[in-house]
Design a protein around this motif. Sequence first.
Motif, PDB file in Angstrom:
ATOM      1  N   HIS C  59       0.852  -1.193   0.000  1.00  0.00           N
ATOM      2  CA  HIS C  59       0.000   0.000   0.000  1.00  0.00           C
ATOM      3  C   HIS C  59       0.885   1.240   0.000  1.00  0.00           C
ATOM      4  O   HIS C  59       0.656   2.198  -0.746  1.00  0.00           O
ATOM      5  N   SER C  60       1.934   1.175   0.809  1.00  0.00           N
ATOM      6  CA  SER C  60       2.865   2.298   0.859  1.00  0.00           C
ATOM      7  C   SER C  60       3.716   2.370  -0.404  1.00  0.00           C
ATOM      8  O   SER C  60       4.128   3.461  -0.811  1.00  0.00           O
ATOM      9  N   SER C  63       1.611   4.229  -2.729  1.00  0.00           N
ATOM     10  CA  SER C  63       1.455   5.613  -2.246  1.00  0.00           C
ATOM     11  C   SER C  63       2.728   6.418  -2.490  1.00  0.00           C
ATOM     12  O   SER C  63       2.669   7.589  -2.879  1.00  0.00           O
ATOM     13  N   ALA C  64       3.873   5.796  -2.275  1.00  0.00           N
ATOM     14  CA  ALA C  64       5.149   6.480  -2.504  1.00  0.00           C
ATOM     15  C   ALA C  64       5.340   6.756  -3.995  1.00  0.00           C
ATOM     16  O   ALA C  64       5.825   7.829  -4.376  1.00  0.00           O
ATOM     17  N   ILE C  66       2.974   7.276  -6.078  1.00  0.00           N
ATOM     18  CA  ILE C  66       2.051   8.376  -6.374  1.00  0.00           C
ATOM     19  C   ILE C  66       2.675   9.711  -5.949  1.00  0.00           C
ATOM     20  O   ILE C  66       2.682  10.675  -6.711  1.00  0.00           O
ATOM     21  N   GLY C  67       3.231   9.740  -4.739  1.00  0.00           N
ATOM     22  CA  GLY C  67       3.880  10.969  -4.257  1.00  0.00           C
ATOM     23  C   GLY C  67       5.011  11.394  -5.180  1.00  0.00           C
ATOM     24  O   GLY C  67       5.146  12.562  -5.542  1.00  0.00           O
ATOM     25  N   GLU C  89      -6.611   0.089  -3.318  1.00  0.00           N
ATOM     26  CA  GLU C  89      -7.110   1.454  -3.124  1.00  0.00           C
ATOM     27  C   GLU C  89      -6.240   2.464  -3.873  1.00  0.00           C
ATOM     28  O   GLU C  89      -6.741   3.374  -4.536  1.00  0.00           O
ATOM     29  N   MET C  90      -4.918   2.251  -3.772  1.00  0.00           N
ATOM     30  CA  MET C  90      -4.013   3.225  -4.381  1.00  0.00           C
ATOM     31  C   MET C  90      -3.898   3.048  -5.895  1.00  0.00           C
ATOM     32  O   MET C  90      -3.458   3.963  -6.592  1.00  0.00           O
ATOM     33  N   TRP C  93      -6.305   5.350  -7.019  1.00  0.00           N
ATOM     34  CA  TRP C  93      -5.822   6.720  -6.783  1.00  0.00           C
ATOM     35  C   TRP C  93      -4.862   7.142  -7.889  1.00  0.00           C
ATOM     36  O   TRP C  93      -4.954   8.243  -8.438  1.00  0.00           O
ATOM     37  N   LEU C  96      -6.839   7.722 -11.191  1.00  0.00           N
ATOM     38  CA  LEU C  96      -7.648   8.948 -11.152  1.00  0.00           C
ATOM     39  C   LEU C  96      -6.764  10.192 -11.153  1.00  0.00           C
ATOM     40  O   LEU C  96      -7.160  11.235 -11.660  1.00  0.00           O
ATOM     41  N   ALA C  97      -5.555  10.055 -10.574  1.00  0.00           N
ATOM     42  CA  ALA C  97      -4.617  11.187 -10.562  1.00  0.00           C
ATOM     43  C   ALA C  97      -3.882  11.304 -11.893  1.00  0.00           C
ATOM     44  O   ALA C  97      -3.083  12.226 -12.077  1.00  0.00           O
TER      45      ALA C  97
END
Lengths: 87, 302, 385
Positions: C59-60, C63-64, C66-67, C89-90, C93, C96-97
């Motif tokens: 998950h991270s 997320s990383a 994405i960041g 979930e990501m 994200w 969509l981003a």
Amino acid sequence: MKKYNVKTGISYPKIGAMGKTGTWRIFKPILDKNKCIKCLRCWVFCPESAIKRRNDSVEIDYDYCKGCGVCANVCPVKAIVMAKEER
Amino acid sequence: MAIKDFPIEEYVLPGNAACPGCPSTMGLRTVLKALGKKTILTIPACCTAVIQSWYPYTSFNVPTLNIAFEAAASAASGIAAALKKLGEEDINVVVWAGDGGTYDIGLQALSGAIERQTNFLYICYNNQIYSNTGIQRSGATPYAAWTTTTVKGKKEFRKDIGEIIIAHHVPYAATACVSYPEDLYNKVKKTMGIRGPKYIEILAPCPPGWRFSMDKTVEMGKLAVETGAWILYEYENGKLSFNGISKSIAEGKYKPKPVEDWLKLQGRFSHLFKPEKDIVRINAIKDHIRDTWEHYKKLASL
Amino acid sequence: MKVVIDTGNYIAARAAMMAKPKVVAAYPITPQTTIVEGIAKYVENDELDAEYICVESEHSAMSACIGAAATGVRTFTATSSHGLLLMHEMLHWAALARLPIVMCNVNRAIGPGWNIWCDENDSIAQRDTGWLQFYCSSNQEVFDTVIQAYKIVENEKVLLPAMINLGGFILSHTSLPVRIPEQKEVDEFLPPYEPKWRLDVNHPITHGNIIFPDDYYKIRYNMQLAQDNSRKIIKEVAREWREKFGTYHGDLVEEYRCDDAELVILAMGAIGAEAKVAVDKIRKNGLKVGLLRIRAFRPFPEEEIIGMAKKCNKLLVIDRNISVGNEGALAGETRACLKDRVEDANVYGFIAGLGGKDVTYIDIEKMCKMVIDGKAGRVEWYGLG
């Protein structure tokens, strides 16, 4: 302002992004400039950035002030009082 | 830094979606004044996700990445890594998260990001509840507090996340409170000179969540510190020290006010006072405050 | 150009390295592990100028990525099975981003019980996330597709993340010869990353704040347009790659001996490679069988499948996944796209190889025989025993 063409949730900074939030107000802060000791506590604590600092003095931006009353409460000399909004 | 020396620039713009009297915008204004424009924020699900206002506009004047509830610290790791590769390490990478996103769902990512020495500042604005979803209990909710999921008062004491963070041997960790902007400003400024993971937790009294009048946000934070229910401290280079009123309390120079002075003003504790005073639970709160102080004094003496 | 003999995972790592991502964030999981080990080594040895973030979960990892992608750099990650599910979930994200992240997923079954073998239910469960999905049938295809994927998704008409799937152990841990171009040639093919939006302190924007239904609806519509646009880009990029490097695996699909076919097999991933052998064997016995190997499951190769069904109305679809309560994902989507478009199409769905159960060319020959002999129903669970 640089605008991006990508169709994703990109939002741009704007004063009054939620419109004139001053319309939310029920009580209105009134500043007595004669009493004001220019301590700037109202400015620093305003949660809305609706108190403008002009050098050492302050002005309330009624377009956006939501009337929470924090400024009146933190004023050490009661230079700000809350009065019922009349529209 | 004295208030009069705070920068005039506003990065939280007026006309935003915060509730009147909101402690989040109050704290974030000061934080961003300290950090300046070279800052990238990442924000998980929390009140501040709403406060920013609605697409296609934002009330925040620094680049801001919204991210999923449990993902802020890991997104910050990605931002920091990218900035390093872009040669832009002078930019502050900052997480602004609520207590739910920090104590509970985001704790794993936060622990991971700290452990791998992410060069960032993680700020938890702690309003002691899931306020954005309508006041539910979090790991930060204090004992006996009413929430919509603890209708007779929370049965457990809050998690001590400060110690969890300190156990990671961070270069800097601190607590603050929106009622003391100079202290908060100085603490944020201090982190800017430190490489690695920094953590600041800001007590953020929430008028609708704690059930008090919206003009009393600052007063409620002050009372939390003056009663000893919230401790202001800094942990730096392996040393813990107290700040402000908390320092005076620790040194015996300030006699803490009775905790009832703080509790009584909050609707979330009203069941402790009527129909009759709940001595048992009030004493439990007092005992917890005393124990916490003794524990932190020990940490400070190490 | 040189030939390297290596496993699918090390080839994936090498392809990622040659695409020059600036940030790689990954978490180990069997059978993906050697991809991230490979990358970590490239970074440690200064063969890849990137930050390798050892995250504490998948998950991270996403997320990383994405960041990092939102900050304006090229990113890569890899995962498998439960790791991919944790990312779910990501994945939404990232799409969509509109961040062009590239990821390898090593297809593996989902527990319980713990099963580390090949199964496509992990990636099929991500089909609605907006990611482009490619399924590879050889290590060469893994190499080519990873680099091609960057060029496809970074195109401003696409800007969606891409997942390159390779079968657990079947490709991930099997050494095969792969033609590797020179770095200079890859650089000419894949220019440095130019972000189409980014977090920039000189031009502050907020990404992902509250959005109301009308605008959200448009953003979703634009994702659909991007998937639609990607069909053309995938074809162009595959063609450009063939011209430059000489290898080609089809574009959205690969057709194999379909021209006169009376029965066409539809399959993805490594089963697609096995099916080629089966086609050759069956044709030796005089039966006209072809293969339409699905390379891209998203965007779904609707036109190609319709075109094929118009030429040959018997389609045998093999799924190494099951949408429990319905049928295999490829068979179901094939039926849906043919409905009302090709009146006389017959789709025979075969579920096979779940949890890594072998699917050999002999099995595929048997499936074909079942269809030809009229013994196959609408959905067959092949090899239940």
